[in-house]
Design an enzyme around this catalytic site. Structure first.
Site, PDB file in Angstrom:
ATOM      1  N   SER A 149      33.144  44.378-107.670  1.00  0.00           N
ATOM      2  CA  SER A 149      32.602  45.145-108.785  1.00  0.00           C
ATOM      3  C   SER A 149      32.399  46.603-108.371  1.00  0.00           C
ATOM      4  O   SER A 149      33.365  47.247-107.930  1.00  0.00           O
ATOM      5  CB  SER A 149      31.294  44.506-109.244  1.00  0.00           C
ATOM      6  OG  SER A 149      30.939  44.960-110.518  1.00  0.00           O
ATOM      7  N   ASP A 315      37.104  36.847-115.876  1.00  0.00           N
ATOM      8  CA  ASP A 315      36.275  38.061-115.795  1.00  0.00           C
ATOM      9  C   ASP A 315      36.673  38.994-116.938  1.00  0.00           C
ATOM     10  O   ASP A 315      37.774  39.529-116.942  1.00  0.00           O
ATOM     11  CB  ASP A 315      36.513  38.734-114.434  1.00  0.00           C
ATOM     12  CG  ASP A 315      35.653  39.970-114.211  1.00  0.00           C
ATOM     13  OD1 ASP A 315      34.990  40.424-115.166  1.00  0.00           O
ATOM     14  OD2 ASP A 315      35.646  40.464-113.072  1.00  0.00           O
ATOM     15  N   HIS A 348      32.768  37.333-114.302  1.00  0.00           N
ATOM     16  CA  HIS A 348      32.699  38.401-113.304  1.00  0.00           C
ATOM     17  C   HIS A 348      31.923  37.965-112.052  1.00  0.00           C
ATOM     18  O   HIS A 348      32.273  38.319-110.927  1.00  0.00           O
ATOM     19  CB  HIS A 348      32.043  39.622-113.952  1.00  0.00           C
ATOM     20  CG  HIS A 348      31.954  40.817-113.059  1.00  0.00           C
ATOM     21  ND1 HIS A 348      33.077  41.423-112.523  1.00  0.00           N
ATOM     22  CD2 HIS A 348      30.897  41.524-112.603  1.00  0.00           C
ATOM     23  CE1 HIS A 348      32.697  42.458-111.786  1.00  0.00           C
ATOM     24  NE2 HIS A 348      31.385  42.539-111.804  1.00  0.00           N
TER      25      HIS A 348
END
Lengths: 383, 239
Positions: A149, A315, A348
């Site tokens: 991320s 995601d 995610h």
């Protein structure tokens, strides 16, 4: 066995750090964790970059929350990030709130918390501070930079800004730029914080309050984006919370409501609202393509780094197409790149969870890269 | 590019494959590659060939593979592989990025074989292409005697399940190569079991008697790279 060790060090004392906005700051305190041992030729370091609300407590028990570190299962002797072979470093980012200089820390110039006077920072600034930390540790080149991320954004920034210092790089569930949707969700979170009357324009520390309601709402919104619809439904469905029927009111009737409220309330205990504003802004500003004349490939031209780009099929916050764009740019400059989309329905957050396919891929890549780097093979590693 | 194949996970720290473990046609391909060269293996499966090339010839290799199982297995071997497709993803690579582009048992499974060949010749100086020969006598016999699409050892699937959507004969390939100004540097005709025949792969008997073939090809005179329908490299840095 080497236990994780938490340290702080100060960088930028002699030479201040020039931020992307032109402001110079220094000295800067960096809180970081290390696990394993640096080898004699300082070639076995792995730099782990944490995500938006993570911190440097990647392994072991986080002393603030009392919970296991966010990548605890991945770091240790014989683990994917094998501390028998590698020296793992995880710094808290600039602007963070776990010991590295950020809005909650004391501004040495005033003796009071930085608060809203903290300069607006970028992903590039975070990396600059990390580079200074490596200087201080005497590490010229890390074996690998790895992160999910926002951590993946730092990985990409590292490979672009300091290509010679990165032997291999693993951006996970990440992107080369924040999309309009990403920015939009962050803006909702920031507005929630700033709408809280206890925010006081960011000067809440001086008034002895915290905008905990606003920060909790920001966390609740963000948390939804970290999960897939499938994962959320599997976890909660439409089940009711400790009751047989709906109450015809606005209490948390549904389990999912109760869960989000819990997520929000535990988050405010450990995270600073201003940090949340500053770090989300840094992510919004990140755009490696624009920084390189509108061509992402320019960010990687001539790169000597071995890349492994990883995404997760469910995601929707940092979808696979974002990772593919990175891979395409790397291919166009004939870079050494592997790309794997891991099949997962966990959204995610999958990069933080037990995903055997992801872990096997990562282990294989690191092992292959270690061979190319001339690090001892698995069997030769210190037991 | 090898659909419907699953690759058993390589145990962590397992010794790499050796030449002896390679499929016969892959071993032949490996022999055609010069040491120290840059190689793109399109449809690289589990990366076995690239691993052998890296270990035995110091090759700087990259792979493209359609199946995720193959990609993961290759990455676990320490081979650089991306999940992708020969029809669409070759366009991302710059001109002449490789010395060799390998297309092993994949050409007949692509959407546009001619464009794939053009892209191969654009991204690499030489290409090594292997494919099953639809002109093999057993295929001809099967079609003639049964009146049905051939199912042979080399082409084991029924017509409705085969990934091979653009089958061709050795002669078909040679005709296309001539049209595209592609020079055949070497050709090896193989039996069903992958063993080498003594037949010249460019001759009429191989087209009848060999089940598959491997060709080493290059652009004529190392001349202008074909543009054509495949076009130049995609402006990959669009973002």
């Amino acid at each position: 066995m080497d236990a994780p060790r938490n340290h702080t060090t100060v960088v930028g004392q002699d030479r201040p750090i020039r931020l992307d906005n032109g402001i110079e700051i220094g000295p800067v305190t960096v809180a970081y964790q290390t696990v394993g041992r640096l080898n004699a030729d300082r070639s076995n370091a792995i730099l782990v970059c944490h995500a938006l609300t993570g911190d440097h407590h990647m392994a072991g028990v986080n002393p603030v929350t009392g919970k296991r570190g966010w990548w605890d299962g991945l770091v240790g002797p014989g683990a994917v990030l094998d501390t028998n072979r590698f020296f793992i470093i995880c710094p808290n980012v600039l602007g963070g709130c776990m010991g590295t200089t950020g809005p909650r820390e004391i501004n040495p110039a005033t003796g009071r918390p930085w608060g809203p006077g903290f300069p607006v920072i970028t992903i590039g600034d975070m990396v600059t501070v990390q580079a200074r930390l490596l200087d201080a540790l005497g590490i010229d080149q890390v074996f690998c930079v790895i992160g999910g991320s926002m951590g993946g954004m730092q990985v990409l920034e590292w490979t672009s800004a300091h290509p010679q210092r990165v032997f291999s790089a693993v951006p996970i569930a990440s992107s080369y730029r924040h999309s309009a949707q990403n920015i939009a969700f962050h803006e909702v979170g920031r507005q929630a914080i700033m709408a809280d009357p206890d925010w006081h324009g960011g000067a809440y520390h001086e008034r002895g309050v915290t905008p905990h309601r606003g920060l909790a709402v920001a966390r609740m919104t963000a948390h939804i984006t970290y999960l897939s619809e499938t994962a959320l439904h599997r976890k909660f469905g439409r089940r009711l919370q400790d009751r047989e029927a709906v109450t015809y009111g606005f209490d948390a009737d549904f389990q999912v409501e109760s869960y989000l409220r819990h997520q929000g309330s535990t988050f405010v205990d450990r995270f600073d609202a201003n940090s949340y504003l500053y770090i989300t802004r840094a992510m919004d500003y990140f755009d490696l393509a624009t920084e390189h004349g509108g061509k992402l490939a320019n960010a990687f031209r001539g790169t000597p780094t071995r890349f492994c780009v990883i995404s997760f099929s469910s995601d929707w916050l940092f979808p696979t197409v974002e990772s593919r764009a990175i891979v395409r740019a790397l291919n166009s400059v004939a870079a050494n790149v592997s790309f794997v989309e891991v099949d997962s329905d966990k959204g995610h957050d999958a990069f933080l969870l037990r995903e055997p396919e992801f872990h096997e891929t990562l282990r294989g890549f690191l092992d292959g890269a270690a061979r190319h780097r001339g690090l001892p093979a698995l069997a030769e590693a210190r037991p | 590019m090898t659909p419907d194949k699953s690759f058993p996970p390589a145990p962590a720290g397992a010794p790499g494959a050796t030449n002896g473990d390679l499929r016969v046609d892959l071993r032949l391909i490996a022999d055609m590659v010069c040491p120290g060269s840059r190689v793109l293996d399109v449809g690289c499966g589990d990366g076995a060939l690239l691993q052998v090339l890296a270990q035995t010839k110091g090759v700087d290799g990259r792979g493209i593979e359609l199946s995720m199982a193959g990609v993961r297995a290759a990455v676990r071997r320490g081979v650089s592989v991306i999940q992708g497709n020969a029809d669409t993803d070759l366009a991302d690579y710059p001109n002449g990025a490789f010395d060799y582009a390998i297309l092993s048992q994949t050409l007949q499974a692509t959407q546009r074989p001619r464009q794939v060949l053009e892209q191969l010749m654009r991204v690499a100086e030489r290409a090594i292409v292997s494919f099953p020969n639809f002109g093999y006598w057993k295929a001809r016999w099967h079609l003639m005697s049964h009146g049905r699409m051939p199912v042979t050892r080399g082409l084991p699937e029924e017509w409705w399940e085969t990934p091979n959507i653009h089958l061709c004969t050795l002669k078909d390939f040679l005709v296309l190569a001539r049209e595209m100004d592609i020079v055949i540097e070497r050709g090896v005709a193989l039996n069903e079991d992958g063993t080498v025949t003594r037949l010249p792969a460019v001759g009429p008997w191989a087209n009848l008697l060999s089940a598959q073939a491997v060709f080493l090809v290059r652009r004529r005179n190392g001349g202008a790279r074909p543009g054509g329908a495949a076009g130049p490299a995609r402006d990959a840095d669009a973002p």
